[in-house]
Design a protein around this motif. Structure first.
Motif, PDB file in Angstrom:
ATOM      1  N   ILE A 330       0.703  -1.029   0.052  1.00 54.75           N
ATOM      2  CA  ILE A 330      -0.067  -0.053  -0.176  1.00 54.75           C
ATOM      3  C   ILE A 330       0.721   1.212   0.116  1.00 54.75           C
ATOM      4  O   ILE A 330       1.815   1.347   0.980  1.00 54.75           O
ATOM      5  N   TRP A 331       0.461   2.128  -0.672  1.00 55.78           N
ATOM      6  CA  TRP A 331       1.079   3.542  -0.935  1.00 55.78           C
ATOM      7  C   TRP A 331       0.030   4.573  -0.747  1.00 55.78           C
ATOM      8  O   TRP A 331      -1.023   4.395  -0.756  1.00 55.78           O
ATOM      9  N   THR A 332       0.604   5.940  -0.197  1.00 56.65           N
ATOM     10  CA  THR A 332      -0.408   6.770  -0.308  1.00 56.65           C
ATOM     11  C   THR A 332       0.065   8.144  -1.382  1.00 56.65           C
ATOM     12  O   THR A 332       1.069   8.346  -1.801  1.00 56.65           O
ATOM     13  N   THR A 333      -1.137   8.779  -1.441  1.00 55.11           N
ATOM     14  CA  THR A 333      -1.067  10.212  -2.265  1.00 55.11           C
ATOM     15  C   THR A 333      -2.023  11.071  -1.367  1.00 55.11           C
ATOM     16  O   THR A 333      -2.488  10.671  -0.627  1.00 55.11           O
ATOM     17  N   GLU A 334      -1.656  12.296  -2.132  1.00 52.95           N
ATOM     18  CA  GLU A 334      -2.373  13.560  -1.296  1.00 52.95           C
ATOM     19  C   GLU A 334      -2.840  14.583  -2.512  1.00 52.95           C
ATOM     20  O   GLU A 334      -1.880  14.862  -3.294  1.00 52.95           O
ATOM     21  N   THR A 335      -3.971  14.758  -2.725  1.00 52.10           N
ATOM     22  CA  THR A 335      -4.459  15.875  -3.645  1.00 52.10           C
ATOM     23  C   THR A 335      -4.943  17.253  -2.797  1.00 52.10           C
ATOM     24  O   THR A 335      -5.263  17.156  -1.608  1.00 52.10           O
ATOM     25  N   SER A 336      -5.022  18.124  -3.520  1.00 46.52           N
ATOM     26  CA  SER A 336      -5.263  19.529  -3.007  1.00 46.52           C
ATOM     27  C   SER A 336      -6.744  19.758  -2.573  1.00 46.52           C
ATOM     28  O   SER A 336      -6.726  20.545  -1.563  1.00 46.52           O
ATOM     29  N   ASP A 337      -7.685  18.937  -3.067  1.00 44.63           N
ATOM     30  CA  ASP A 337      -9.183  19.020  -2.710  1.00 44.63           C
ATOM     31  C   ASP A 337      -9.754  17.888  -1.784  1.00 44.63           C
ATOM     32  O   ASP A 337     -10.672  18.130  -1.177  1.00 44.63           O
ATOM     33  N   ALA A 338      -9.068  16.707  -1.666  1.00 42.86           N
ATOM     34  CA  ALA A 338      -9.663  15.531  -1.185  1.00 42.86           C
ATOM     35  C   ALA A 338      -8.587  14.981  -0.168  1.00 42.86           C
ATOM     36  O   ALA A 338      -8.962  14.128   0.559  1.00 42.86           O
ATOM     37  N   GLY A 339      -7.574  15.520   0.236  1.00 46.92           N
ATOM     38  CA  GLY A 339      -6.398  14.830   1.182  1.00 46.92           C
ATOM     39  C   GLY A 339      -5.738  13.846   0.761  1.00 46.92           C
ATOM     40  O   GLY A 339      -5.377  13.381  -0.425  1.00 46.92           O
ATOM     41  N   VAL A 340      -5.587  12.862   1.835  1.00 45.41           N
ATOM     42  CA  VAL A 340      -4.771  11.730   1.547  1.00 45.41           C
ATOM     43  C   VAL A 340      -5.734  10.315   1.192  1.00 45.41           C
ATOM     44  O   VAL A 340      -6.608  10.060   1.746  1.00 45.41           O
ATOM     45  N   ALA A 341      -5.115   9.396   0.366  1.00 47.25           N
ATOM     46  CA  ALA A 341      -5.700   8.252   0.049  1.00 47.25           C
ATOM     47  C   ALA A 341      -4.832   7.158   0.065  1.00 47.25           C
ATOM     48  O   ALA A 341      -3.522   7.405  -0.084  1.00 47.25           O
ATOM     49  N   TYR A 342      -5.196   5.814   0.291  1.00 49.06           N
ATOM     50  CA  TYR A 342      -4.152   4.665  -0.010  1.00 49.06           C
ATOM     51  C   TYR A 342      -4.603   4.090  -1.103  1.00 49.06           C
ATOM     52  O   TYR A 342      -5.671   3.993  -1.620  1.00 49.06           O
ATOM     53  N   HIS A 343      -3.568   3.503  -1.427  1.00 45.58           N
ATOM     54  CA  HIS A 343      -3.632   2.648  -2.919  1.00 45.58           C
ATOM     55  C   HIS A 343      -2.927   1.316  -3.017  1.00 45.58           C
ATOM     56  O   HIS A 343      -2.196   1.113  -2.285  1.00 45.58           O
ATOM     57  N   ALA A 344      -3.503   0.511  -3.824  1.00 45.18           N
ATOM     58  CA  ALA A 344      -2.909  -0.694  -3.958  1.00 45.18           C
ATOM     59  C   ALA A 344      -3.214  -1.327  -5.211  1.00 45.18           C
ATOM     60  O   ALA A 344      -4.197  -1.046  -6.023  1.00 45.18           O
ATOM     61  N   ILE A 345      -2.500  -2.432  -5.987  1.00 45.21           N
ATOM     62  CA  ILE A 345      -2.902  -3.213  -7.294  1.00 45.21           C
ATOM     63  C   ILE A 345      -2.977  -4.420  -6.766  1.00 45.21           C
ATOM     64  O   ILE A 345      -2.372  -5.243  -6.027  1.00 45.21           O
ATOM     65  N   PHE A 346      -3.873  -5.353  -7.481  1.00 48.68           N
ATOM     66  CA  PHE A 346      -4.564  -6.667  -7.350  1.00 48.68           C
ATOM     67  C   PHE A 346      -3.911  -7.407  -8.682  1.00 48.68           C
ATOM     68  O   PHE A 346      -4.392  -6.626  -9.651  1.00 48.68           O
ATOM     69  N   HIS A 347      -3.991  -8.469  -8.348  1.00 50.78           N
ATOM     70  CA  HIS A 347      -3.988  -9.489  -9.668  1.00 50.78           C
ATOM     71  C   HIS A 347      -5.231  -9.661  -9.936  1.00 50.78           C
ATOM     72  O   HIS A 347      -5.856 -10.389  -9.028  1.00 50.78           O
ATOM     73  N   ASP A 348      -5.921  -9.453 -10.813  1.00 49.96           N
ATOM     74  CA  ASP A 348      -7.360  -9.702 -11.161  1.00 49.96           C
ATOM     75  C   ASP A 348      -7.637 -11.019 -11.713  1.00 49.96           C
ATOM     76  O   ASP A 348      -7.067 -11.348 -12.533  1.00 49.96           O
ATOM     77  N   GLU A 349      -8.779 -11.728 -10.852  1.00 55.68           N
ATOM     78  CA  GLU A 349      -9.076 -12.863 -11.396  1.00 55.68           C
ATOM     79  C   GLU A 349     -10.628 -13.117 -11.555  1.00 55.68           C
ATOM     80  O   GLU A 349     -10.905 -14.164 -11.547  1.00 55.68           O
ATOM     81  N   GLN A 350     -11.196 -11.931 -12.267  1.00 51.13           N
ATOM     82  CA  GLN A 350     -12.433 -12.036 -12.570  1.00 51.13           C
ATOM     83  C   GLN A 350     -13.012 -12.897 -13.715  1.00 51.13           C
ATOM     84  O   GLN A 350     -13.839 -13.375 -13.952  1.00 51.13           O
ATOM     85  N   ALA A 351     -11.874 -12.977 -14.622  1.00 55.01           N
ATOM     86  CA  ALA A 351     -12.084 -13.770 -16.108  1.00 55.01           C
ATOM     87  C   ALA A 351     -11.869 -15.174 -15.580  1.00 55.01           C
ATOM     88  O   ALA A 351     -12.785 -16.008 -16.425  1.00 55.01           O
ATOM     89  N   THR A 352     -10.611 -15.307 -14.894  1.00 56.10           N
ATOM     90  CA  THR A 352     -10.584 -16.791 -14.690  1.00 56.10           C
ATOM     91  C   THR A 352      -9.723 -17.004 -13.520  1.00 56.10           C
ATOM     92  O   THR A 352      -9.392 -16.000 -12.775  1.00 56.10           O
ATOM     93  N   ARG A 353      -9.056 -18.271 -12.946  1.00 54.82           N
ATOM     94  CA  ARG A 353      -8.550 -18.379 -11.901  1.00 54.82           C
ATOM     95  C   ARG A 353      -7.531 -19.153 -12.015  1.00 54.82           C
ATOM     96  O   ARG A 353      -7.500 -20.303 -12.717  1.00 54.82           O
ATOM     97  N   CYS A 354      -6.409 -19.027 -11.229  1.00 55.29           N
ATOM     98  CA  CYS A 354      -5.022 -19.729 -11.467  1.00 55.29           C
ATOM     99  C   CYS A 354      -5.206 -21.149 -11.000  1.00 55.29           C
ATOM    100  O   CYS A 354      -4.874 -22.400 -11.602  1.00 55.29           O
ATOM    101  N   MET A 355      -6.168 -21.382  -9.783  1.00 57.17           N
ATOM    102  CA  MET A 355      -6.131 -22.695  -9.363  1.00 57.17           C
ATOM    103  C   MET A 355      -7.107 -23.514 -10.356  1.00 57.17           C
ATOM    104  O   MET A 355      -7.474 -24.440 -10.018  1.00 57.17           O
ATOM    105  N   LEU A 356      -7.964 -22.903 -11.260  1.00 59.81           N
ATOM    106  CA  LEU A 356      -8.720 -23.576 -12.008  1.00 59.81           C
ATOM    107  C   LEU A 356      -7.684 -23.840 -13.612  1.00 59.81           C
ATOM    108  O   LEU A 356      -8.494 -24.295 -14.343  1.00 59.81           O
ATOM    109  N   GLY A 357      -6.725 -23.650 -13.495  1.00 56.35           N
ATOM    110  CA  GLY A 357      -5.853 -23.856 -14.905  1.00 56.35           C
ATOM    111  C   GLY A 357      -5.628 -22.819 -15.909  1.00 56.35           C
ATOM    112  O   GLY A 357      -4.668 -22.958 -16.535  1.00 56.35           O
ATOM    113  N   GLU A 358      -6.377 -21.777 -15.558  1.00 56.75           N
ATOM    114  CA  GLU A 358      -6.088 -20.701 -16.687  1.00 56.75           C
ATOM    115  C   GLU A 358      -5.645 -19.213 -15.787  1.00 56.75           C
ATOM    116  O   GLU A 358      -6.575 -18.781 -15.324  1.00 56.75           O
TER     117      GLU A 358
END
Length: 443
Positions: A330-358
């Motif tokens: 997790i990292w943070t950013t700060e903007t002039s109008d909304a303050g501080v936010a937390y961020h992250a990147i995920f490995h997306d598995e909505q299309a398929t799943r590693c445990m299902l072979g794809e």
């Protein structure tokens, strides 16, 4: 005559009112939409590009807190457009602005074609220290539950090349996520581990050791994949003894209908150390008979005290398909109008799943204003296509385990585990730099 006058007057009023409504309709509709949601509604959910029908913003929240909402009118309700921070692009600043790579020097490529998977990096004393999984004895990623060990590698540059220095934990250890720093300068490392597992010798075709992740054994339970924390004053150590912080038998066990047994999932625990000594974490839980992978939060009031680690049972967001896994640091950013936010990147598995072979090759961005409620992007932050400096491209079969390399709160590069082809078990750790308007010195 009187009725004609009245009808004419009513008609004139109606025409004027209709003209006013049409003139401001876009603004009224936009304002209503923005009040209802923190992120734009009309997005493409199918592609690798940031295709947005509604490309306006009212605040930097509409830019996913990865940029500022720039308006040329003083009217706070007038629409603006997102101006993305370094490293981001797209109308809502949710696509990583990745640069071409030189394949010989990008990331961690171990000698003798040994596999590595997922590189988490901290910058200390002029060096970039990567903590990654090495798959030993000539084995590929399919043997990660027996042959993975956590190593440390070093580079003078964030992009690499990284050179292996030492083994931090032997087999079985995996999911290395390193965080910098604790309130007193500590380096904190989270790993999935079950020490004492005998690795398979793939070099000599010895497959007698048990390979749990591909086995189909009725009425049995897989070994635990518990999460441990260890820390040191410096990436070179010495390291503390590993402390159990997330018990997979309690928090991450469910019946897997496909293999007719109970399974334990690795939690992929990652997060951020806060200035007050607390820890905000993200982890994934395998749930339902299909073992869907569902992200959750975890909070610890004292990162050193395992008794304060409290996993949340509430899903982070509702996703389609098999969900998402492998949360980044997790990292943070700060903007002039909304303050501080937390961020992250995920490995997306909505299309398929590693445990299902794809296994998919895409990742998506998420952000939060308070660390509790998170918004998940509908567009990909990265995909499997890698651009080389000679102008050619290449598409990986799998691209997962995302980490952002951060120095002085500036995003420098994306680190991911890469599986070149579906047929090969070989994997390696790619580091791809991010574009900056002004380059940092000595990176």
């Amino acid at each position: 005559m009187r009725w004609i006058v009245i009808i004419t007057a009513i008609t004139s009023v109606f025409v004027a009112l209709r003209s006013t409504i049409l003139q401001h309709a876009d603004h009224f509709i936009l304002s209503a939409l923005k009040r209802r949601t923190a992120t734009p509604l009309l997005r493409s959910s199918n592609g690798d590009d940031d295709i947005i029908v509604d490309d306006y913003c009212l605040t930097s929240v509409d830019c996913a807190m990865n940029g500022e909402c720039i308006r040329h009118s003083k009217d706070r309700q007038s629409p603006g457009k997102c101006q993305c921070f370094d490293g981001w692009r797209g109308t809502t600043c949710e696509v990583l602005d990745l640069l071409p790579i030189a394949p010989q020097t990008a990331g961690l490529q171990l000698p003798n074609h040994a596999s590595s998977w997922g590189g988490s990096v901290v910058y200390v004393d002029g060096k970039y220290h990567m903590f990654a999984s090495e798959i030993v004895n000539g084995c590929g990623l399919g043997y990660w539950t027996t042959n993975s060990q956590v190593i440390r590698a070093v580079s003078d540059h964030p992009n690499g090349p990284y050179v292996k220095q030492e083994v931090i934990l032997p087999t079985f250890s995996h999911d290395a996520n390193v965080l910098q720093r604790g309130p007193n300068g500590e380096i904190v490392l989270f790993v999935t581990a079950l020490l004492g597992v005998k690795p398979v010798d793939c070099d000599n075709n010895d497959s007698s050791s048990w390979q749990w992740n591909n086995a189909v054994v009725p009425n049995t339970t897989a070994p635990p994949k518990d999460t441990y924390m260890l820390w040191a004053k410096h990436p070179t150590g010495p390291w503390s003894e590993p402390v159990l912080v997330l018990n997979s038998t309690i928090w991450n066990e469910d019946y897997w209908a496909k293999n007719h047994r109970f399974a334990h999932c690795d939690a992929n625990l990652n997060g951020i150390l806060r200035h007050d000594g607390s820890f905000l974490g993200l982890w994934r839980k395998c749930e339902t008979p299909d073992l869907l992978t569902v992200p959750h939060t975890l909070y610890a009031s004292d990162w050193k005290d395992a008794s304060t680690y409290q996993p949340s049972i509430d899903p982070l967001f509702v996703l389609t398909g098999s969900g998402a896994e492998d949360p980044s640091n997790i990292w943070t950013t700060e903007t002039s109008d909304a303050g501080v936010a937390y961020h992250a990147i995920f490995h997306d598995e909505q299309a398929t799943r590693c445990m299902l072979g794809e296994c998919p090759n895409v990742g998506r961005h998420a952000f939060s204003m308070d660390g509790k409620a998170w918004s998940y992007s509908k567009v990909n932050a990265y995909n499997g296509t890698v651009l080389f400096q000679n102008g050619t491209t290449w598409t990986a079969d799998t691209r997962a385990r995302p980490h952002l390399i951060v120095r002085d709160n500036q995003l420098l590069a994306l680190s991911t585990g890469l599986k070149p082809t579906k047929e090969s078990g070989y994997v390696w750790t790619l580091v791809q730099p991010l574009r900056h308007e002004t380059e940092m010195k000595d990176v």
